[in-house]
Design a protein around this motif. Structure first.
Motif, mmCIF file in Angstrom:
data_model
loop_
_atom_site.group_PDB
_atom_site.id
_atom_site.type_symbol
_atom_site.label_atom_id
_atom_site.label_comp_id
_atom_site.label_asym_id
_atom_site.label_seq_id
_atom_site.Cartn_x
_atom_site.Cartn_y
_atom_site.Cartn_z
ATOM 1 N N UNK A 174 0.828 -1.207 0.000
ATOM 2 C CA UNK A 174 0.000 0.000 0.000
ATOM 3 C C UNK A 174 0.863 1.259 0.000
ATOM 4 N N UNK A 175 0.462 2.240 -0.777
ATOM 5 C CA UNK A 175 1.233 3.483 -0.836
ATOM 6 C C UNK A 175 1.161 4.235 0.487
ATOM 7 N N UNK A 176 0.148 3.983 1.279
ATOM 8 C CA UNK A 176 0.056 4.673 2.574
ATOM 9 C C UNK A 176 1.261 4.334 3.443
ATOM 10 N N UNK A 177 1.698 3.083 3.389
ATOM 11 C CA UNK A 177 2.870 2.686 4.172
ATOM 12 C C UNK A 177 4.144 3.252 3.560
ATOM 13 N N UNK A 178 4.260 3.171 2.244
ATOM 14 C CA UNK A 178 5.467 3.629 1.556
ATOM 15 C C UNK A 178 5.651 5.142 1.680
ATOM 16 N N UNK A 179 4.591 5.902 1.616
ATOM 17 C CA UNK A 179 4.671 7.362 1.664
ATOM 18 C C UNK A 179 4.478 7.923 3.069
ATOM 19 N N UNK A 180 4.257 7.063 4.031
ATOM 20 C CA UNK A 180 4.098 7.518 5.402
ATOM 21 C C UNK A 180 2.772 8.214 5.684
ATOM 22 N N UNK A 181 1.749 7.871 4.936
ATOM 23 C CA UNK A 181 0.426 8.465 5.138
ATOM 24 C C UNK A 181 -0.272 7.699 6.257
ATOM 25 N N UNK A 182 -0.714 8.383 7.299
ATOM 26 C CA UNK A 182 -1.381 7.655 8.395
ATOM 27 C C UNK A 182 -2.716 7.068 7.921
ATOM 28 N N UNK A 183 -2.992 5.883 8.392
ATOM 29 C CA UNK A 183 -4.265 5.237 8.066
ATOM 30 C C UNK A 183 -5.380 5.889 8.867
ATOM 31 N N UNK A 184 -6.509 6.043 8.215
ATOM 32 C CA UNK A 184 -7.649 6.658 8.888
ATOM 33 C C UNK A 184 -8.647 5.619 9.369
ATOM 34 N N UNK A 185 -8.467 4.378 8.987
ATOM 35 C CA UNK A 185 -9.442 3.365 9.391
ATOM 36 C C UNK A 185 -10.767 3.613 8.716
ATOM 37 N N UNK A 186 -11.839 3.331 9.409
ATOM 38 C CA UNK A 186 -13.177 3.594 8.899
ATOM 39 C C UNK A 186 -13.598 5.000 9.314
ATOM 40 N N UNK A 187 -13.087 5.964 8.605
ATOM 41 C CA UNK A 187 -13.377 7.369 8.928
ATOM 42 C C UNK A 187 -14.774 7.734 8.425
ATOM 43 N N UNK A 188 -15.447 8.607 9.149
ATOM 44 C CA UNK A 188 -16.762 9.033 8.675
ATOM 45 C C UNK A 188 -16.627 9.890 7.417
ATOM 46 N N UNK A 189 -17.684 9.938 6.636
ATOM 47 C CA UNK A 189 -17.692 10.776 5.453
ATOM 48 C C UNK A 189 -17.658 12.245 5.867
ATOM 49 N N UNK A 190 -17.092 13.096 5.023
ATOM 50 C CA UNK A 190 -17.049 14.516 5.373
ATOM 51 C C UNK A 190 -18.462 15.089 5.484
ATOM 52 N N UNK A 191 -18.644 15.985 6.422
ATOM 53 C CA UNK A 191 -19.947 16.652 6.568
ATOM 54 C C UNK A 191 -20.112 17.670 5.469
ATOM 55 N N UNK A 192 -21.294 17.742 4.907
ATOM 56 C CA UNK A 192 -21.537 18.698 3.818
ATOM 57 C C UNK A 192 -22.054 19.996 4.332
#
Length: 192
Positions: A174-192
């Protein structure tokens, strides 16, 4: 007015109630399946908690059909914990869903007696017959297609989740590991 033949047939079948007919048919089918499958016990690995011996045999055959690893240079199935992953995944299912899936697995395995008239359960079919049978389910009715897709996804997810399977397809993770991007898990959808 019924004909003589119809009356004779009705008289012959009169002592046979619907319940008795279905019990007899079920007993006959059970005896036939047991006779055709006797001697097919496969040892179940000790680390499997959820799979039955019949389900284990079925998934062994499905893995051979879905993952022809030696033919295309992929990581061999024996080098990854495929069946442990399948066992773990099925163990996470709620009991009613797990029971329904168990029935579906039996239906798929023993459906080869009728679909294609192979006179053998799926786990005993040769490669060509197994592939033909899988194609029949893939192109079948809605229930067949749904169950077939579920079986395929279970096998694929259990295989490809292992990092050892990635190198032959030049996937470095996964590029998240290679690029050091923190995992968000099951994040809620953005509020509109």
């Amino acid at each position: 007015m019924p004909s003589t033949h119809e009356r004779l047939l009705a008289d012959a079948l009169a002592p046979l109630s619907r319940r008795r007919f279905f019990l007899g048919a079920a007993a006959g089918l059970g005896t036939t399946v047991a006779a055709c499958t006797s001697g097919s016990a496969t040892g179940l690995p000790a680390d499997l908690q959820t799979l039955t011996p019949g389900e284990y045999r079925l998934f062994q055959r499905l893995a051979a059909v879905f993952l022809p690893t030696t033919a295309v240079g992929l990581t061999p199935v024996e080098k990854v914990p495929l069946f442990r992953n399948i066992d773990h995944m099925l163990g996470l299912l709620p009991e009613p869903l797990r029971n329904d899936l168990g029935l579906g697995l039996k239906l798929f395995d023993y459906g080869s007696y009728v679909i294609g008239w192979h006179f053998s359960p799926f786990h005993r079919l040769d490669d060509a017959s197994a592939e033909t049978y899988c194609r029949a389910w893939q192109d079948g009715n809605e229930i067949q297609r749904g169950l077939f897709q579920a079986l395929r996804q279970i096998v694929y997810m259990s295989y490809w989740r292992e990092p050892d399977t990635w190198a032959p397809i030049d996937y470095d993770g996964p590029v998240t590991a290679k690029w050091g991007i923190p995992r968000l898990g099951n994040a809620p959808l953005p509020a509109e």
